[in-house]
Scaffold this motif. Structure first.
Motif, PDB file in Angstrom:
ATOM      1  N   PHE A 122      18.864  36.068   4.920  1.00  0.00           N
ATOM      2  CA  PHE A 122      18.984  37.514   4.965  1.00  0.00           C
ATOM      3  C   PHE A 122      17.787  38.094   5.718  1.00  0.00           C
ATOM      4  CE2 PHE A 122      18.182  35.920   0.621  1.00  0.00           C
ATOM      5  CZ  PHE A 122      16.832  36.150   0.514  1.00  0.00           C
ATOM      6  N   ASP A 123      17.879  39.360   6.020  1.00  0.00           N
ATOM      7  CA  ASP A 123      16.874  40.103   6.785  1.00  0.00           C
ATOM      8  C   ASP A 123      15.480  39.893   6.186  1.00  0.00           C
ATOM      9  OD1 ASP A 123      15.224  42.149   7.870  1.00  0.00           O
ATOM     10  OD2 ASP A 123      16.922  43.497   8.107  1.00  0.00           O
ATOM     11  N   LYS A 161      13.399  44.204   0.853  1.00  0.00           N
ATOM     12  CA  LYS A 161      12.483  44.079  -0.277  1.00  0.00           C
ATOM     13  C   LYS A 161      13.196  43.560  -1.532  1.00  0.00           C
ATOM     14  CE  LYS A 161       8.826  46.138   1.718  1.00  0.00           C
ATOM     15  NZ  LYS A 161       7.477  45.560   1.845  1.00  0.00           N
ATOM     16  N   PHE A 162      12.478  42.707  -2.273  1.00  0.00           N
ATOM     17  CA  PHE A 162      12.985  42.114  -3.507  1.00  0.00           C
ATOM     18  C   PHE A 162      11.889  42.174  -4.569  1.00  0.00           C
ATOM     19  CE2 PHE A 162      15.320  40.270  -0.081  1.00  0.00           C
ATOM     20  CZ  PHE A 162      16.572  39.906  -0.558  1.00  0.00           C
ATOM     21  N   ASN A 163      12.256  42.550  -5.780  1.00  0.00           N
ATOM     22  CA  ASN A 163      11.323  42.425  -6.906  1.00  0.00           C
ATOM     23  C   ASN A 163      11.563  41.092  -7.596  1.00  0.00           C
ATOM     24  OD1 ASN A 163      11.413  45.587  -6.593  1.00  0.00           O
ATOM     25  ND2 ASN A 163       9.600  45.093  -7.838  1.00  0.00           N
ATOM     26  N   GLU A 188      27.976  33.533   0.464  1.00  0.00           N
ATOM     27  CA  GLU A 188      28.018  34.405   1.640  1.00  0.00           C
ATOM     28  C   GLU A 188      28.063  35.873   1.227  1.00  0.00           C
ATOM     29  OE1 GLU A 188      30.646  35.325   5.678  1.00  0.00           O
ATOM     30  OE2 GLU A 188      31.323  33.764   4.284  1.00  0.00           O
ATOM     31  N   ILE A 189      28.916  36.208   0.273  1.00  0.00           N
ATOM     32  CA  ILE A 189      29.024  37.598  -0.179  1.00  0.00           C
ATOM     33  C   ILE A 189      27.690  38.079  -0.745  1.00  0.00           C
ATOM     34  CG2 ILE A 189      30.113  39.106  -1.892  1.00  0.00           C
ATOM     35  CD1 ILE A 189      32.626  37.295  -1.586  1.00  0.00           C
ATOM     36  N   MET A 190      27.072  37.260  -1.581  1.00  0.00           N
ATOM     37  CA  MET A 190      25.797  37.640  -2.191  1.00  0.00           C
ATOM     38  C   MET A 190      24.711  37.845  -1.143  1.00  0.00           C
ATOM     39  SD  MET A 190      23.509  35.504  -4.986  1.00  0.00           S
ATOM     40  CE  MET A 190      23.194  34.178  -3.800  1.00  0.00           C
ATOM     41  N   TYR A 214      22.402  41.066  -0.053  1.00  0.00           N
ATOM     42  CA  TYR A 214      20.943  41.070   0.042  1.00  0.00           C
ATOM     43  C   TYR A 214      20.485  41.502   1.437  1.00  0.00           C
ATOM     44  CZ  TYR A 214      20.454  38.335  -4.314  1.00  0.00           C
ATOM     45  OH  TYR A 214      20.460  37.886  -5.609  1.00  0.00           O
ATOM     46  N   ASP A 215      21.172  41.024   2.442  1.00  0.00           N
ATOM     47  CA  ASP A 215      20.810  41.342   3.826  1.00  0.00           C
ATOM     48  C   ASP A 215      20.884  42.845   4.077  1.00  0.00           C
ATOM     49  OD1 ASP A 215      20.330  40.211   6.641  1.00  0.00           O
ATOM     50  OD2 ASP A 215      22.082  41.483   6.963  1.00  0.00           O
ATOM     51  N   ALA A 216      21.843  43.494   3.430  1.00  0.00           N
ATOM     52  CA  ALA A 216      22.016  44.928   3.635  1.00  0.00           C
ATOM     53  C   ALA A 216      21.143  45.776   2.714  1.00  0.00           C
ATOM     54  CB  ALA A 216      23.494  45.296   3.417  1.00  0.00           C
TER      55      ALA A 216
END
Length: 292
Positions: free
Chosen positions: A163-164, A168-170, A248-250, A254-256
């Protein structure tokens, strides 16, 4: 507690971490596993009892919950049968007089485009309406996703995810989540609550790569793996077509959007600050080594 806590998913990465924290908190745990050959290893980690069965075999669930004071239910990752198996376990728990049912769900179950989020949301609704005393835990993405790729990160200087690299991820340390589970299981204070559990920092893959670079003393680059490449690798590793589709869906989600929250609730449960990504990476480097 007048009986043990029944822990499903006990032999998985999450289950083993939770079992260790339960043992440290002197909470007796009956582990529910499919393969009896795994029993000794889990007893060594602190389990007090073993129940052998299958989430898809209701008769084994009924036997497993008999005499249990509490249940902590962890469904298998991306499990298509989550709703049916969880309903069977909830039903068995009600009939057995289980005093407290703890459901290990997922952060943002309202993201229903991701099937396992939607299924966990439906289980949450069933549990809330069941009449059982319950607690729902909603963990974020784990810091531990680094560990399977650690050797490659160290040897090639690339931190690659599908993904991009700027999203951002917590991310949260599984060790913190496990300790939070023990806190919830050890007290009635958290009954009927739903708790979103995330890490203390909003980090992109670029941020994570920079922290890893500083810890190991060598440059690490963040790289977005194309979805088609991710799918090909997953198939080569033996993933089913259904698992690949759900991955893929997940990852497109995340990418978006990334996966954002905060650590306020987690830190309230723990009574201390949540672990930072740097402290986690330092721990991994110490345990696994950072030599080329």
């Amino acid at each position: 507690m007048t009986g043990p806590l029944l822990l499903t998913g006990a032999n998985g990465r999450t289950g083993r971490a939770i079992l260790k924290s339960m043992a440290a908190a002197s909470i007796p745990v009956r582990v529910f596993i499919r393969d009896e050959a795994k029993a000794d290893a889990l007893l060594d980690l602190g389990a007090s009892e073993v129940a052998v069965g299958n989430l898809e075999a209701p008769e084994t669930l009924r036997a497993a919950v008999e005499g249990a004071a509490k249940v902590l239910h962890i469904g298998p990752p991306m499990y298509a049968g989550e709703l049916e198996a969880s309903l069977a376990l909830i039903d068995a728990s009600m009939k057995a007089g289980v005093a407290h049912f703890i459901y290990y769900s997922v952060m943002h179950p309202l993201s229903r485009i991701i099937r396992h989020h939607r299924l966990k949301l439906e289980v949450e609704e069933l549990l809330i309406n069941s009449g059982l005393t319950h607690t729902i835990l909603q963990p974020s993405r784990y810091m531990q996703h680094l560990e399977p790729i650690w050797p490659k990160v160290v040897s090639e200087g690339v931190h690659a995810m599908p993904f991009d690299v700027t999203r951002k991820f917590n991310v949260v340390d599984l060790a913190d989540l496990a300790d939070a589970c023990a806190v919830v299981a050890g007290s009635d204070r958290y009954n009927f609550g739903t708790y979103e559990l995330a890490g203390p920092e909003a980090l992109s893959q670029e941020d994570m790569a920079a922290i890893i670079s500083e810890v190991i003393g060598r440059p690490v680059e963040a790289r977005a793996v194309p979805i088609d490449e991710m799918k090909a690798r997953a198939r080569a590793a033996g993933a089913s077509d259904d698992r690949v589709e759900q991955m893929e869906i997940m990852n497109r989600h995340y990418d978006a959007h990334g996966f954002r929250s905060n650590s306020v609730v987690l830190e309230c449960l723990l009574g201390r600050p949540a672990n930072t990504y740097r402290s986690y990476v330092e721990r991994v480097a110490a345990e696994k080594g950072a030599a080329l």
